[in-house]
Design an enzyme around this catalytic site. Structure first.
Site, PDB file in Angstrom:
ATOM      1  N   LYS A  48       0.735  -1.089   0.050  1.00 10.69           N
ATOM      2  CA  LYS A  48      -0.075   0.117   0.043  1.00 10.69           C
ATOM      3  C   LYS A  48       0.934   1.222  -0.060  1.00 10.69           C
ATOM      4  O   LYS A  48       0.095   2.305   0.413  1.00 10.69           O
ATOM      5  CB  LYS A  48      -1.066   0.136   1.055  1.00 10.69           C
ATOM      6  CG  LYS A  48      -1.773  -1.345   1.357  1.00 10.69           C
ATOM      7  CD  LYS A  48      -2.350  -1.778   0.060  1.00 10.69           C
ATOM      8  CE  LYS A  48      -3.122  -0.778  -0.674  1.00 10.69           C
ATOM      9  NZ  LYS A  48      -3.495  -1.461  -2.060  1.00 10.69           N
ATOM     10  N   HIS A 110       6.899  -7.462  -2.182  1.00 13.92           N
ATOM     11  CA  HIS A 110       6.682  -6.829  -0.883  1.00 13.92           C
ATOM     12  C   HIS A 110       7.700  -7.501   0.319  1.00 13.92           C
ATOM     13  O   HIS A 110       7.469  -7.239   1.382  1.00 13.92           O
ATOM     14  CB  HIS A 110       5.202  -6.929  -0.297  1.00 13.92           C
ATOM     15  CG  HIS A 110       4.432  -6.106  -1.189  1.00 13.92           C
ATOM     16  ND1 HIS A 110       4.562  -4.878  -1.469  1.00 13.92           N
ATOM     17  CD2 HIS A 110       3.084  -6.641  -1.657  1.00 13.92           C
ATOM     18  CE1 HIS A 110       3.548  -4.527  -2.395  1.00 13.92           C
ATOM     19  NE2 HIS A 110       2.658  -5.380  -2.304  1.00 13.92           N
ATOM     20  N   SER A 140      -4.519   2.924   4.477  1.00 19.43           N
ATOM     21  CA  SER A 140      -4.806   2.223   3.060  1.00 19.43           C
ATOM     22  C   SER A 140      -4.772   0.753   3.420  1.00 19.43           C
ATOM     23  O   SER A 140      -5.579  -0.026   2.925  1.00 19.43           O
ATOM     24  CB  SER A 140      -3.626   2.700   2.186  1.00 19.43           C
ATOM     25  OG  SER A 140      -3.864   2.089   0.761  1.00 19.43           O
TER      26      SER A 140
HETATM   27  P1  A3P Z   1      -5.203   4.698  -0.679  1.00 18.15           P
HETATM   28  O1  A3P Z   1      -5.665   3.549  -0.087  1.00 18.15           O
HETATM   29  O2  A3P Z   1      -4.693   5.627   0.448  1.00 18.15           O
HETATM   30  O3  A3P Z   1      -5.975   5.540  -1.783  1.00 18.15           O
HETATM   31  P2  A3P Z   1      -0.195  -0.079  -3.696  1.00 18.15           P
HETATM   32  O4  A3P Z   1      -0.121   0.086  -5.220  1.00 18.15           O
HETATM   33  O5  A3P Z   1       1.222  -0.403  -3.176  1.00 18.15           O
HETATM   34  O6  A3P Z   1      -1.066  -1.279  -3.120  1.00 18.15           O
HETATM   35  O7  A3P Z   1      -0.707   1.375  -2.938  1.00 18.15           O
HETATM   36  C1  A3P Z   1      -2.066   1.454  -3.110  1.00 18.15           C
HETATM   37  C2  A3P Z   1      -2.260   2.877  -2.766  1.00 18.15           C
HETATM   38  O8  A3P Z   1      -1.821   3.827  -3.654  1.00 18.15           O
HETATM   39  C3  A3P Z   1      -3.892   3.058  -2.670  1.00 18.15           C
HETATM   40  O9  A3P Z   1      -3.886   4.272  -1.454  1.00 18.15           O
HETATM   41  C4  A3P Z   1      -4.048   3.960  -3.903  1.00 18.15           C
HETATM   42  O10 A3P Z   1      -5.258   4.722  -4.149  1.00 18.15           O
HETATM   43  C5  A3P Z   1      -2.836   4.710  -4.345  1.00 18.15           C
HETATM   44  N1  A3P Z   1      -2.621   4.885  -5.572  1.00 18.15           N
HETATM   45  C6  A3P Z   1      -2.438   4.059  -6.661  1.00 18.15           C
HETATM   46  N2  A3P Z   1      -2.302   4.716  -7.664  1.00 18.15           N
HETATM   47  C7  A3P Z   1      -2.226   5.929  -7.413  1.00 18.15           C
HETATM   48  C8  A3P Z   1      -1.784   7.248  -8.125  1.00 18.15           C
HETATM   49  N3  A3P Z   1      -1.664   7.158  -9.530  1.00 18.15           N
HETATM   50  N4  A3P Z   1      -1.973   8.477  -7.436  1.00 18.15           N
HETATM   51  C9  A3P Z   1      -2.254   8.430  -6.109  1.00 18.15           C
HETATM   52  N5  A3P Z   1      -2.197   7.228  -5.379  1.00 18.15           N
HETATM   53  C10 A3P Z   1      -2.154   6.191  -6.038  1.00 18.15           C
END
Ligand code: A3P
Length: 296
Positions: A48, A110, A140
């Site tokens: 996340k 991860h 998140s």
């Molecule tokens: P939130 O749950 O705070 O919205 P991962 O890809 O490591 O699983 O992380 C997911 C998190 O990154 C989520 O956070 C998601 O919304 C955010 N995220 C993914 N793409 C994004 C983007 N282009 N801009 C901003 N946040 C992004």
């Protein structure tokens, strides 16, 4: 694959000193023995922290022009295999990585630094590490665990936060993860350590920095296009980047592309939780020079 559903939540187990679920340990022998190539790029993160965002940026930097059909036909999790994953719904990460047709291969993990397959270090592979502040990362992760059937039940927010501070969630403690890669940078220079907060503040600047780490001479126009394509709203609409094809997630509970903000923790932490968290954080982070921003 999409007809396969996961019927029950996995249990949290102890594995090599961290909390895990079997989906990331079932294929362990093959993960450990993974043969990296010198030009592989490892995208390493605590869950996340912005993994998908950076994965898509790298994918566009390398293959946006040479293999445009990949962007419209293959979901990001097939283009950037999740190395240690062994989900019933898609091929195992190692298998996907072994069969990637592209060079360089972009590979996601991860795993905490001590569990990264040693071949990556031996081959001196480039590593892009993305870190996100502990509070937003927790929020998140909480929403993710609620909607993702391959994760253990998170319980309510206060239960989850308690476990998170204890490192009792999948991939172990956030603190050790972010500090582990930060320390590794001192001995292994091929790591680009970046922050979710910086990406939100100025995506273009972070793409610029990525290009200089990777030695890419991408044109200004191209970089601008990538900045646009990797905007939160654009990625949320894009079925190849929003995880909508993966049947283990229930978007009615929470979408994968949830908010994409810095500071959402303020909507979740109570004043008391925040004080307790800060106190504990100070203890856990007292030996590191690593600094995070919880707002931008
Ligand atoms: P939130 O749950 O705070 O919205 P991962 O890809 O490591 O699983 O992380 C997911 C998190 O990154 C989520 O956070 C998601 O919304 C955010 N995220 C993914 N793409 C994004 C983007 N282009 N801009 C901003 N946040 C992004």
């Amino acid at each position: 694959y999409s007809s396969m559903k996961i019927s029950s939540r996995p249990e949290l187990t102890e594995f090599e000193g961290i909390s895990m679920v079997h989906y990331f340990t079932d294929n362990w022998k093959n993960v450990q023995n993974f043969k990296a190539r010198p030009d592989d790029i490892l995208i390493a993160t605590y869950p996340k922290a912005g993994t998908t965002w950076v994965s898509y940026i790298l994918d566009l930097l390398y293959f946006g022009n040479t293999a445009p059909e990949r962007q419209t036909s293959l979901p990001i999790y097939m283009r950037v295999p999740f190395l240690e994953s062994a989900f019933p719904v898609i091929p195992a990460g190692v298998e996907l990585a072994d069969n990637l047709p592209t060079t360089p291969r972009l590979i996601k993990t991860h795993l905490p630094v001590q569990l990264v397959p040693k071949s990556f270090w031996e081959q001196n592979c480039r590593v892009v590490y993305v870190a996100r502040n502990a509070k937003d990362n927790a929020v998140s992760y909480f929403h993710f665990d609620q909607m993702n059937m391959v994760e253990p039940e998170p319980g309510d927010w206060s239960t989850f936060l308690h476990n998170y501070m204890d490192g009792k969630n999948v991939f172990g403690p956030w603190y050790d993860h972010v500090c582990g890669f930060w320390e590794k940078k001192k001995m292994y220079s091929n790591i680009h350590y970046m922050f979710f907060e910086d990406m939100v503040e100025d995506t273009g600047r972070e793409i610029e920095r990525l290009c200089s780490f990777l030695g890419l001479s991408t044109s200004a126009e191209e970089k601008e296009r990538i900045t646009q394509s990797t905007h939160f709203d654009t990625m949320k609409q894009n079925n190849m980047t929003n995880y909508s094809g993966l049947p283990v997630m229930d978007f009615k509970i929470s979408p994968f592309m949830r908010k994409g903000k810095v500071g959402d923790w303020k909507n979740h932490f109570t004043v008391a939780q925040n004080e307790k968290f800060d106190e504990h954080y100070k203890q856990r982070m007292k030996n590191t020079t690593l600094q995070f921003r919880t707002e931008v």
